[in-house]
Design a protein around this motif. Structure first.
Motif, mmCIF file in Angstrom:
data_model
loop_
_atom_site.group_PDB
_atom_site.id
_atom_site.type_symbol
_atom_site.label_atom_id
_atom_site.label_comp_id
_atom_site.label_asym_id
_atom_site.label_seq_id
_atom_site.Cartn_x
_atom_site.Cartn_y
_atom_site.Cartn_z
ATOM 1 N N ARG A 1 12.764 13.562 0.629
ATOM 2 C CA ARG A 1 13.548 13.077 -0.504
ATOM 3 C C ARG A 1 14.952 12.684 -0.043
ATOM 4 O O ARG A 1 15.453 11.622 -0.403
ATOM 5 N N GLU B 1 14.679 9.456 1.664
ATOM 6 C CA GLU B 1 14.453 8.364 0.721
ATOM 7 C C GLU B 1 15.760 8.012 0.008
ATOM 8 O O GLU B 1 16.136 6.846 -0.107
ATOM 9 N N LEU B 2 16.452 9.043 -0.469
ATOM 10 C CA LEU B 2 17.681 8.809 -1.213
ATOM 11 C C LEU B 2 18.754 8.205 -0.309
ATOM 12 O O LEU B 2 19.515 7.342 -0.732
ATOM 13 N N ASP B 3 18.776 8.666 0.922
ATOM 14 C CA ASP B 3 19.777 8.155 1.866
ATOM 15 C C ASP B 3 19.564 6.672 2.115
ATOM 16 O O ASP B 3 20.510 5.888 2.132
ATOM 17 N N ASP C 1 18.357 4.708 0.131
ATOM 18 C CA ASP C 1 18.579 4.020 -1.135
ATOM 19 C C ASP C 1 20.063 3.956 -1.492
ATOM 20 O O ASP C 1 20.439 3.362 -2.492
ATOM 21 N N ARG C 2 20.889 4.579 -0.686
ATOM 22 C CA ARG C 2 22.293 4.784 -1.053
ATOM 23 C C ARG C 2 23.014 3.480 -1.363
ATOM 24 O O ARG C 2 22.843 2.474 -0.698
ATOM 25 N N LEU C 3 23.794 3.510 -2.419
ATOM 26 C CA LEU C 3 24.540 2.317 -2.814
ATOM 27 C C LEU C 3 25.872 2.763 -3.385
ATOM 28 O O LEU C 3 25.918 3.643 -4.250
ATOM 29 N N ASP C 4 26.953 2.158 -2.884
ATOM 30 C CA ASP C 4 28.272 2.474 -3.433
ATOM 31 C C ASP C 4 28.494 1.597 -4.660
ATOM 32 O O ASP C 4 28.700 0.396 -4.555
ATOM 33 N N LEU C 5 28.393 2.211 -5.833
ATOM 34 C CA LEU C 5 28.440 1.424 -7.067
ATOM 35 C C LEU C 5 29.827 0.853 -7.334
ATOM 36 O O LEU C 5 29.980 -0.059 -8.124
#
Lengths: 822, 357
Positions: B88, B91-93, B95-99
């Motif tokens: 997880r 996966e999350l890493d 997917d990382r996005l600086d909003l």
């Protein structure tokens, strides 16, 4: 309450038209909720004598019956089994139409022609009995009309709803009194017996009140020469029409009196009452009672109800054996038996609140408790006993009512007395009514009125709902208005100098809703009460606000977040193949008092003397992007547009690692007011694990939530300075800055730094973000387009160069350096 | 020793635990599972070998084996959780996005008409009528103490009228002291208290809001519903003002040919009290099934504010008088849009939602 009109008619003459009667009753607040016509459609039904019964080959549930209905043998196919040759039964011949519009036709069953139908009580609408045919008296005549045979006339039963402040209207007499006053018809009282010459009740029976605050009056009549049997047909039928089941002449008489007068009574077999003594006392902890319904109930147990100490008033005999829960239900002992010859008749007044509490606590409601908890007329007891004896004499003419029934008093509420002026009536109703009319209406309702300039009004004993002082005056005025008719009172639309309008929160709420809808939002409404497991999706560690008496476990805690509800809506629509939408909900979320930052406390408890901690309520605007292509980026763009539409500038999107449960941990940002640092909400995506758990498709779901009170605060902050800026007429110069910036410095933050670095900056816009190995993982290049302008002159190269250096320096202070393209 | 079959158990367990610790991915774990704890595992073969032992020995050996299996299974599950967590994180890493870096101009936001909720638009339409008549719009909390929901409204504990409201209680404080409000009337109390404290009487307000009753949902009732309540406290206010206000509102909202009438009713917080009815909007008073052939349908309740309520909030009933009224917002929506079954309101089916604008 069911009101058979023929019975009601004995107390007062009714209008000839049923519609008119219903209209009058509605207007009196005796709202007619149902009209049942009984005995109607029975005109075609005749009496038949069963002459032969034959089985039908191949059929064991129906038989061929030959009857005589006055015109010779008639073959009928019948499914009932409860009759024999020689019985008289009702026959609906071919062509007859039964209640409910069922028309009888000639039918052939198993090759046998049936020339009509033999009927049960239920088929005729005469009783609930559907166990077999209605068997008529052996002295019946074939061919006679059924209605003549039964002595039944068609009747109408009204089902009326009685309001909570009309204890007096829970009786035919009370209903009749309203009608008599409104219609100016005389009210007729029922015939009653008088106690006999013989004996002295106190020589053979005894009554004591141990709890005078709970039992205000206890009368006991000794009645001798009783023979228990069925009630006369007419009385039994009245009970049936009123919705009660005939049991025996004694029990029936007690019920009839209650329906007529509103006074419940209880008849004991005198031989089963030790020492013929009855006492009203409070039950002691540990005592139990098996009530008539066969349930054994622990007594004197404090209830869950607010301030319920568990007081049960019980009636005990001379050996202290409990015979019943006063005013609610009798026990199994002391019941009237077939062998009963002497009865003790209790007619009492009990404290309404005590009965209400006990009835609620024991989950036990009876016709008696219903009346006692509303307040029975404390002066009615002996009149009711007299009526009981009169009714029982219809089946037992030689009944002996022993002289001087016992009558012990405890505390009885005083009859309210109020002073009423002409002005009082006018001030309340907006019209001056004739004083004589006011007096007539009140006297019609049995109020005692003395006209001494002002009216001195004393409420009748039956009207325990009438209060004292100003409240009592309002009660009396309501009775005047009600009897006079609300529809005859004038109307006037008031006006006042203050303008109407919305509060600033409400205006914001309206604008936010409008804006989010303009952006494509579809507003939904999800439950406030959700399952514990759904609450745990977003708030695994928070204390729950638990519903003590939920309808189901699925709706047992107050929602801490709008997200679970929105997710379920998205999932349900996807499951139905309806695709996604931008789902929006504006609603309140709840925080347990122990988790609240600022406690919400208000007065509560009996008398409002406690300080009660209440959950904190926060209104949220939550948006779930469930369209094709929705994600955190779209959510950011949407929430930024929404805030811009609301005129809320200066909100920074600050990427943050502390995503709450349910949010995507690496696609999450806080929405921060850059001036105050206050958080307004969050934006991002739904946690992919949570999407997999609830949504049928694996996809990104964009999400943002705004805290409406925080938006409101921000709006107020921003409003302080709402000067408009007139754009400069001098030409502006644009310049791009690509700044290699550490990850921890947000784009909004750096943009703000640039904007403040020089007075010449007109605007700063982020137009590109670049990440690449050459920059390192801990920084990225943010490209801003900056416009410079002066309100005083056209900018020179030197001006721009100074400004540019100021911006570069300011950026450098945040660790951002101009990107040099190798 | 005769426990030959288990002679090497401890070593065998250690070996299994090492193998488990070496599993590097969920895939590896899934593949290895049968040989670690499944039918093909050492533990299973040991189990089979116990058959040769005497019953007494078998019992002891069985217990040892069971304990060994427990340790192995536990280790495997711990490893699985660990690997899942790592997967997880990975996966999350990825997917990382600086909003904060979202370039607004570069985002294409899908365009499409949205739809406000049917309750909201109905509520707003009602509010607009009342604002036009000079009312302020106010609101109050959904959770109240029993004082505000009941007692200040002239319903002391065990008052039979409390039974008129099927109440949801919350598990907070003393039993039955905290409730989901059963009507919007507690907001009246808050407003009157505030007006007294601020000496700002008179008061002319309407209060829309969500309320709750412990009622199994059916075609006409939902456990949560919306009500709008009105209150006027002023000098010289009479029953005539109440009747006139109801009438003006009825015509403004439902149309000029819709009439209103009052008939006696009972509410503990008003005296005199009335139910108000309006001309049936379906048959326009001709009589139909919806109005039970009467031509009238009941909309709500109203009355002159009871002196006991004034006493509870400290308003002098000699100087001030007032009226209050309340009715269902959802019910108005149901009538206006002719919705047979109220449950459609909480279904949130997009085909339903898209009809309102």
């Amino acid at each position: 309450m069911r009101v058979p009109l023929k019975w009601l008619n004995e107390f007062v003459d009714l209008p000839a038209s049923l519609d008119e009667l219903i209209a009058v009753m509605d207007d009196l607040g005796l709202v007619v909720e149902g009209v049942e016509r009984v005995g109607e459609g029975l005109g075609d039904v005749i009496v038949a004598r069963v002459d032969e019964i034959h089985s039908i080959e191949g059929a064991d549930r129906i038989r061929r019956v030959v009857v005589d209905a006055g015109e010779g043998p008639l073959e009928i196919v019948c499914g009932a089994m409860n009759f024999t040759v020689g019985d008289f039964v009702p026959l609906a011949p071919v062509g007859a139409v039964l209640p409910g519009g069922f028309e009888i036709a000639r039918r052939t069953m198993r090759g046998v022609v049936s020339n009509g139908m033999l009927c049960s009580g239920r088929e005729l609408g005469l009783s609930e009995d559907h166990g077999g045919l209605l068997i008529l008296s052996p002295s019946s005549r074939p061919g006679e009309a059924l209605l003549d045979n039964l002595g039944v006339e068609p009747d109408v039963v009204l089902d009326i709803s009685i309001e909570g402040n009309r204890p007096d209207a829970w009786s035919l007499l009370g209903v009749a009194r309203d009608l008599a006053t409104r219609l100016r018809h005389p009210l007729r009282f029922p015939a009653v017996a008088t106690p006999g010459e013989s004996g002295e009740t106190r020589e053979s029976a005894h009554v004591e009140i141990e709890a005078p605050d709970l039992c205000g009056r206890f009368t006991l009549s000794l009645i001798r020469g009783v023979r228990v049997g069925p009630s006369p047909e007419q009385l039994a039928r009245r009970l049936t029409l009123a919705g009660m089941r005939p049991i025996s002449n004694v029990v029936d008489a007690s019920n009839l009196v209650m329906l007529e007068l509103g006074q419940p009574t209880h008849a004991y077999d005198a031989d089963l009452v030790a020492r013929r003594t009855l006492r009203a006392r409070v039950a002691r902890p540990g005592e139990t009672l098996t009530t008539l319904d066969g349930v054994t109930r622990p007594l004197a147990q404090p209830g869950r109800g607010l301030g319920d100490s568990g007081d049960d008033l019980v009636i005990v005999d001379g050996d202290d054996v409990i015979h019943g829960l006063a005013g609610i239900m009798g026990g199994e002992i002391g019941e009237i038996r077939e062998s009963t010859t002497e009865i003790l008749l209790e007619a009492a007044f009990f404290d309404p609140m005590t009965i209400a509490r006990a009835s609620k606590r024991h989950g036990l409601r009876s016709e008696a408790s219903h009346r006692f908890e509303r307040g029975v007329d404390p002066e009615l007891a002996l009149f009711a006993a007299a009526r009981f004896v009169h009714l029982l004499r219809e089946s037992v003419p030689n009944l002996e009512w022993v002289n001087h029934p016992l009558d012990v008093r405890g505390e009885i509420p005083e009859r309210s007395r109020v002073t009423l002026t002409d002005h009082d009536v006018e001030r309340a109703l907006g019209v001056a009514l004739e004083r004589s009319e006011v007096v007539r209406l009140l006297e019609g309702l049995n109020f005692t009125v003395r006209d001494e300039g002002d009216l001195d009004v004393v409420a009748p004993s039956a009207r325990l709902d009438i209060r004292l002082g100003a409240a009592g005056r309002a009660d009396v005025i309501e009775e005047v208005a009600r009897l006079y008719s609300y529809t005859r009172l004038p109307r006037r639309t008031p006006s006042w100098p203050a303008p109407g309008g919305w509060s600033s929160t409400q205006r914001l709420r309206r604008r936010a809703r409008e804006a989010v809808v303009t952006l494509g939002g579809h507003e939904v409404w999800t439950p406030t009460m959700i399952a514990e497991s759904d609450a745990a999706l977003t708030h695994p560690h928070a204390r729950r606000v638990v519903v003590a008496n939920p309808l189901s476990a699925e709706e047992s805690v107050l929602r801490p977040s709008l997200l679970p509800g929105l997710l379920r809506v998205a999932a349900r629509n996807a499951e139905r193949g309806l695709g996604g939408a931008l789902f929006v909900e504006m609603g309140v979320v709840f925080t347990h008092p122990d988790d609240a930052q600022v406690r919400r406390r208000d007065r509560g408890g009996a008398g409002g003397v406690l300080q009660v901690d209440l959950p904190v309520e926060t209104e949220h605007l939550t948006v779930l992007g469930a369209r094709e292509g929705d994600d955190a980026v779209i959510a950011v763009a949407t929430v930024r547009t929404l805030l811009a539409r609301l005129g809320l500038s200066g909100v920074a999107v600050e990427s943050s690692e502390d995503a709450p449960a349910g949010w995507h941990p690496t696609r999450h940002a806080r929405l921060i007011d850059s001036e105050s640092g206050r958080e307004l909400g969050r934006v991002g995506e739904v946690d992919p694990d949570l999407v997999r758990l609830i949504h049928p498709e694996s996809r990104r779901l964009g999400l943002f939530t705004l805290d409406v009170p925080a938006l409101h605060q921000l709006e107020r902050d921003r409003r302080r300075d709402d000067r408009a800026i007139v754009p400069s007429r001098f030409p502006a110069a644009a310049m791009d800055f690509a700044l290699v910036t550490p990850n921890e410095v947000g784009a909004d933050e750096l943009g703000r730094v640039l904007a403040q670095a020089s007075p010449l900056v007109e605007s700063v816009t982020l137009f590109d973000v670049y990440r690449g190995e050459s920059l390192g993982a801990d920084r990225r290049s943010l490209a801003f387009s900056v416009r410079f302008v002066s309100t005083e002159r056209t900018l020179s190269d030197a001006d721009l160069d100074t400004a540019r250096r100021s911006l570069v320096e300011a950026a450098a202070a945040r660790g951002a350096t101009l990107r040099t393209v190798p | 020793m005769s426990d030959a079959p288990l002679a090497h158990l401890d070593d065998q367990v250690e070996e299994l635990l090492r193998a488990i610790a070496d599993l590097a991915s969920l895939e590896e774990l899934t593949n290895a599972e049968p040989t670690l704890v499944g039918k093909r595992s050492v533990l299973s073969s040991l189990q089979k070998s116990l058959g040769s032992l005497s019953p007494e020995e078998r019992r002891d050996a069985g217990a040892r084996l069971q304990e060994a299996r427990r340790r192995v299974v536990e280790a495997l599950e711990a490893q699985r959780r660990d690997l899942e967590a790592r997967a997880r994180v990975a996966e999350l890493d990825a997917d990382r996005l600086d909003l904060g870096d979202v370039v607004l101009d570069a985002v294409r936001v899908p365009l499409g008409a949205g739809h406000p909720g049917i309750v909201a638009i109905t509520q707003y339409a009602l509010e607009e009528v009342f604002v036009g008549m000079g009312f302020r719009v106010e609101d109050g909390p959904e959770v109240e103490s029993d004082w505000y929901n009941f007692e200040a409204l002239n319903m002391p504990p065990a008052h039979p009228a409390r039974g008129m409201w099927d109440t949801f209680y919350l598990e907070l404080g003393e039993p039955e002291t905290v409730v989901l409000r059963t009507h919007t009337s507690p907001t009246q109390i808050h407003l009157m208290e505030k007006a007294v404290a601020e000496e700002s009487l008179p008061l002319h307000a309407v209060m829309p809001g969500r309320c709750y009753r412990r009622d199994t949902p059916d075609a006409r009732h939902l456990a949560a519903f919306h009500q709008i309540e009105g209150i006027v406290v002023d000098r010289g206010i009479t029953f005539a003002d109440l009747a006139g206000t109801i009438d003006t509102f009825t015509r403004a909202y439902f149309g000029p040919d819709i009439d209103s009438r009052l008939r006696p009713g009972y509410f503990p917080f008003t005296e005199p009290s009335a139910e108000f009815e309006i001309t049936c909007t379906l048959c326009r008073g001709e009589g139909c099934r919806t109005c039970s052939q009467t031509g009238w349908i009941e909309l709500g309740g109203c009355g002159m504010i009871d002196p006991a309520v004034f006493a509870a909030v400290g308003i002098d009933a000699e100087e001030w008088s007032g009226f209050a009224f309340g009715f269902g917002i959802d019910r108005c929506a149901q009538m206006r849009y002719q919705i047979a079954d109220m449950r459609a309101l909480i279904e949130n089916d997009l085909r339903f939602v898209r009809q309102f604008s």
